[in-house]
Design a protein around this motif. Structure first.
Motif, PDB file in Angstrom:
ATOM      1  N   ASP A 111       0.906  -1.032  -0.045  1.00 54.86           N
ATOM      2  CA  ASP A 111      -0.077  -0.038  -0.113  1.00 54.86           C
ATOM      3  C   ASP A 111       0.475   1.088   0.468  1.00 54.86           C
ATOM      4  N   ARG A 112       0.379   2.353  -0.848  1.00 54.23           N
ATOM      5  CA  ARG A 112       1.228   3.306  -0.768  1.00 54.23           C
ATOM      6  C   ARG A 112       0.568   4.609  -1.282  1.00 54.23           C
ATOM      7  N   CYS A 113       1.537   5.575  -0.828  1.00 54.26           N
ATOM      8  CA  CYS A 113       0.641   7.245  -0.523  1.00 54.26           C
ATOM      9  C   CYS A 113       1.184   7.913  -1.515  1.00 54.26           C
ATOM     10  N   ILE A 114       0.994   8.446  -2.555  1.00 55.05           N
ATOM     11  CA  ILE A 114       1.757   9.612  -3.024  1.00 55.05           C
ATOM     12  C   ILE A 114       2.151  11.281  -3.160  1.00 55.05           C
ATOM     13  N   GLN A 115       2.830  11.483  -2.258  1.00 60.94           N
ATOM     14  CA  GLN A 115       2.108  12.812  -1.796  1.00 60.94           C
ATOM     15  C   GLN A 115       2.884  14.241  -2.805  1.00 60.94           C
ATOM     16  N   ASN A 116       2.179  14.701  -2.762  1.00 61.74           N
ATOM     17  CA  ASN A 116       2.572  15.779  -3.738  1.00 61.74           C
ATOM     18  C   ASN A 116       2.671  17.224  -2.852  1.00 61.74           C
ATOM     19  N   LEU A 117       4.108  18.033  -2.705  1.00 61.69           N
ATOM     20  CA  LEU A 117       3.968  18.887  -1.865  1.00 61.69           C
ATOM     21  C   LEU A 117       4.287  20.537  -2.740  1.00 61.69           C
ATOM     22  N   GLY A 118       3.372  20.657  -2.837  1.00 62.19           N
ATOM     23  CA  GLY A 118       3.609  21.801  -4.442  1.00 62.19           C
ATOM     24  C   GLY A 118       3.531  22.837  -3.081  1.00 62.19           C
ATOM     25  N   ILE A 148      -0.469  16.170   7.122  1.00 62.01           N
ATOM     26  CA  ILE A 148      -0.438  15.037   5.827  1.00 62.01           C
ATOM     27  C   ILE A 148      -0.720  14.484   6.916  1.00 62.01           C
ATOM     28  N   ALA A 149      -0.030  13.831   8.159  1.00 69.57           N
ATOM     29  CA  ALA A 149       0.094  12.475   8.633  1.00 69.57           C
ATOM     30  C   ALA A 149      -1.611  12.666   9.699  1.00 69.57           C
ATOM     31  N   ASP A 150      -2.053  13.774  10.179  1.00 71.82           N
ATOM     32  CA  ASP A 150      -3.286  13.287  10.255  1.00 71.82           C
ATOM     33  C   ASP A 150      -4.029  12.946   9.744  1.00 71.82           C
ATOM     34  N   SER A 151      -4.053  13.743   8.417  1.00 73.77           N
ATOM     35  CA  SER A 151      -5.641  13.263   7.087  1.00 73.77           C
ATOM     36  C   SER A 151      -5.666  12.103   6.760  1.00 73.77           C
ATOM     37  N   TYR A 152      -3.882  10.909   7.265  1.00 72.27           N
ATOM     38  CA  TYR A 152      -4.080   9.749   6.839  1.00 72.27           C
ATOM     39  C   TYR A 152      -4.488   8.711   7.844  1.00 72.27           C
ATOM     40  N   LYS A 153      -4.355   9.128   8.877  1.00 68.23           N
ATOM     41  CA  LYS A 153      -5.041   8.621  10.180  1.00 68.23           C
ATOM     42  C   LYS A 153      -6.297   8.767  10.096  1.00 68.23           C
ATOM     43  N   ARG A 154      -6.820  10.217   9.649  1.00 65.44           N
ATOM     44  CA  ARG A 154      -8.844   9.836   9.657  1.00 65.44           C
ATOM     45  C   ARG A 154      -9.163   9.568   8.413  1.00 65.44           C
ATOM     46  N   ILE A 203      -0.141  23.112  -2.503  1.00 64.43           N
ATOM     47  CA  ILE A 203      -1.294  22.623  -1.600  1.00 64.43           C
ATOM     48  C   ILE A 203      -0.607  21.350  -1.976  1.00 64.43           C
ATOM     49  N   GLY A 204      -0.508  20.427  -0.686  1.00 67.50           N
ATOM     50  CA  GLY A 204      -0.643  19.432  -0.772  1.00 67.50           C
ATOM     51  C   GLY A 204      -1.773  18.690  -1.378  1.00 67.50           C
ATOM     52  N   ASN A 205      -1.721  17.640  -1.972  1.00 66.68           N
ATOM     53  CA  ASN A 205      -2.334  16.232  -1.751  1.00 66.68           C
ATOM     54  C   ASN A 205      -1.923  15.067  -2.319  1.00 66.68           C
TER      55      ASN A 205
END
Length: 374
Positions: free
Chosen positions: A160-167, A283-289, A169-171
């Motif tokens: 399982d992977r997350c691809i995190q863009n850090l421009g 970012i971490a909080d949104s993953y956990k939620r 705004i993050g997505n």
């Protein structure tokens, strides 16, 4: 494309073959062209004003639309120097306003400047632009649009992977193991500020002489204030479940001023460290939620992936997750978003639907982008 930071045009020249699966990609050239190299010197300040919701006459808005298109056409022409000639342009344009659907059943609105027809006229190449509109028309957020490309290029059969863009705004794109086979279980949303608040703070601290914290060196000299970070995590956007998207409207100069008032006790390095930690913690909080489980791998891209201090804060908040860069997986971390819009344009000509309703909240998959012949 040009992102939330409005600092220039990212251009990527790519060779594509295949369809959605398998998709074959070769990056031939990539470069960021500052707006000052492509357009009148006041273009960036005008765009920043427009994106900050300052009123402007329609005649000026039309001129901005034209000037951005001319800048994008010049970038497209320059990236082909000493390269095989391009056959197609995909242009995201410059976002100056983004309003997600206020309620289910209502339509959002998103405005990107840089007319596709004018880019086609100046470049002599068919151009696909206005990618967000079709998704918005079927009830979607119009963002993020990159997750299906992440699935094609970065999904793993067992992990399982997350691809995190850090421009600006993050997505995030969440890719459950094996999802490239059927695109099932893919999630994605805007996580909130990545670099935008840090960049705005740096610009203020240096009176405009510096626009970002190079390698996070200034913030690394400071210590985050955990109480402030926890306080800022109560922002309504962080509580809102996906699908969701955001921009300067939520995380811009006004919010930074409010946060700065609450951080008067902090020196500059601690102030920057706290803003950087907000990015990592949110970012971490949104993953956990919002994820079914935390990812085994976190693959970073965008300008923030070059910030060692931000990466260290992410690792602190996600200690069990393996961090890497999309560079490590053969996909240029600085130009992944520009590459993505080349692919979306390619898919548009093939007639493929390219939004993911599980990400944007749209009612159905649709082809994205308006086609403009030269």
């Amino acid at each position: 494309m040009s992102g939330t930071s409005i600092d220039g045009v990212d251009a990527a020249l790519v060779e594509l073959s295949g369809g959605r699966s398998p998709l074959k990609l070769k990056l031939l050239a990539a470069q960021t062209f500052p707006y000052e190299e492509l357009a009148p010197p006041n273009l960036r300040s005008q765009l920043l004003a427009a994106a900050s919701n300052q009123p402007l006459p329609l005649s000026q808005l039309a001129q901005l639309d034209n000037t951005v298109a001319q800048a994008f056409a010049r970038a497209a022409q320059r990236i082909q120097t000493h390269q095989p000639p391009a056959q197609l342009i995909g242009s995201h344009g410059q976002t100056v306003f983004h309003a997600p659907p206020p309620h289910p059943g209502h339509l959002g609105y998103s405005l990107q400047l840089g007319r596709g027809d004018l880019i086609a006229h100046h470049s002599g190449l068919p151009t696909v632009s206005n990618f967000r509109a079709a998704d918005i028309a079927v009830g979607g957020q119009g963002a993020p649009l990159v997750p299906p490309i992440d699935a094609c290029l970065l999904a793993h059969p067992q992990r399982d992977r997350c691809i995190q863009n850090l421009g600006g705004i993050g997505n995030v794109t969440y890719l459950p193991a094996g999802c490239h086979q059927n695109f099932q279980g893919i999630l994605g949303w805007d996580t909130g500020p990545a670099n935008i608040l840090i960049d705005l703070a740096i610009t203020q601290l240096t009176q405009g002489k510096q626009q970002y914290d190079h390698n996070g060196q200034w913030a690394a000299c400071g210590t985050p204030d955990p109480d402030l970070v926890q306080q800022w995590l109560t922002h309504p956007f962080f509580q809102q479940p996906p699908p969701k998207s955001t921009g300067r409207e939520d995380f811009g100069p006004e919010l930074l001023q409010q946060y700065h008032q609450q951080a008067q006790h902090l020196g500059p390095a601690d102030w920057l460290a706290t803003l950087t930690d907000l990015t990592a913690a949110s970012i971490a909080d949104s993953y956990k939620r919002f994820l079914p489980q935390l990812p085994q791998d976190l693959i970073l891209c965008g300008g923030g992936s070059r910030n060692p201090y931000l990466k260290s804060r992410l690792q602190t908040h996600l200690p069990q997750t393996t961090l890497s860069s999309s560079d490590d997986w053969g996909l240029n971390a600085d130009f992944k978003e520009a590459i993505a819009f080349a692919i979306l344009a390619y898919w548009r000509l093939q007639g493929h639907p390219s939004n993911l309703p599980s990400v944007t909240g749209a009612s159905k998959p649709v082809p994205l982008g308006d086609i403009h012949p030269p």
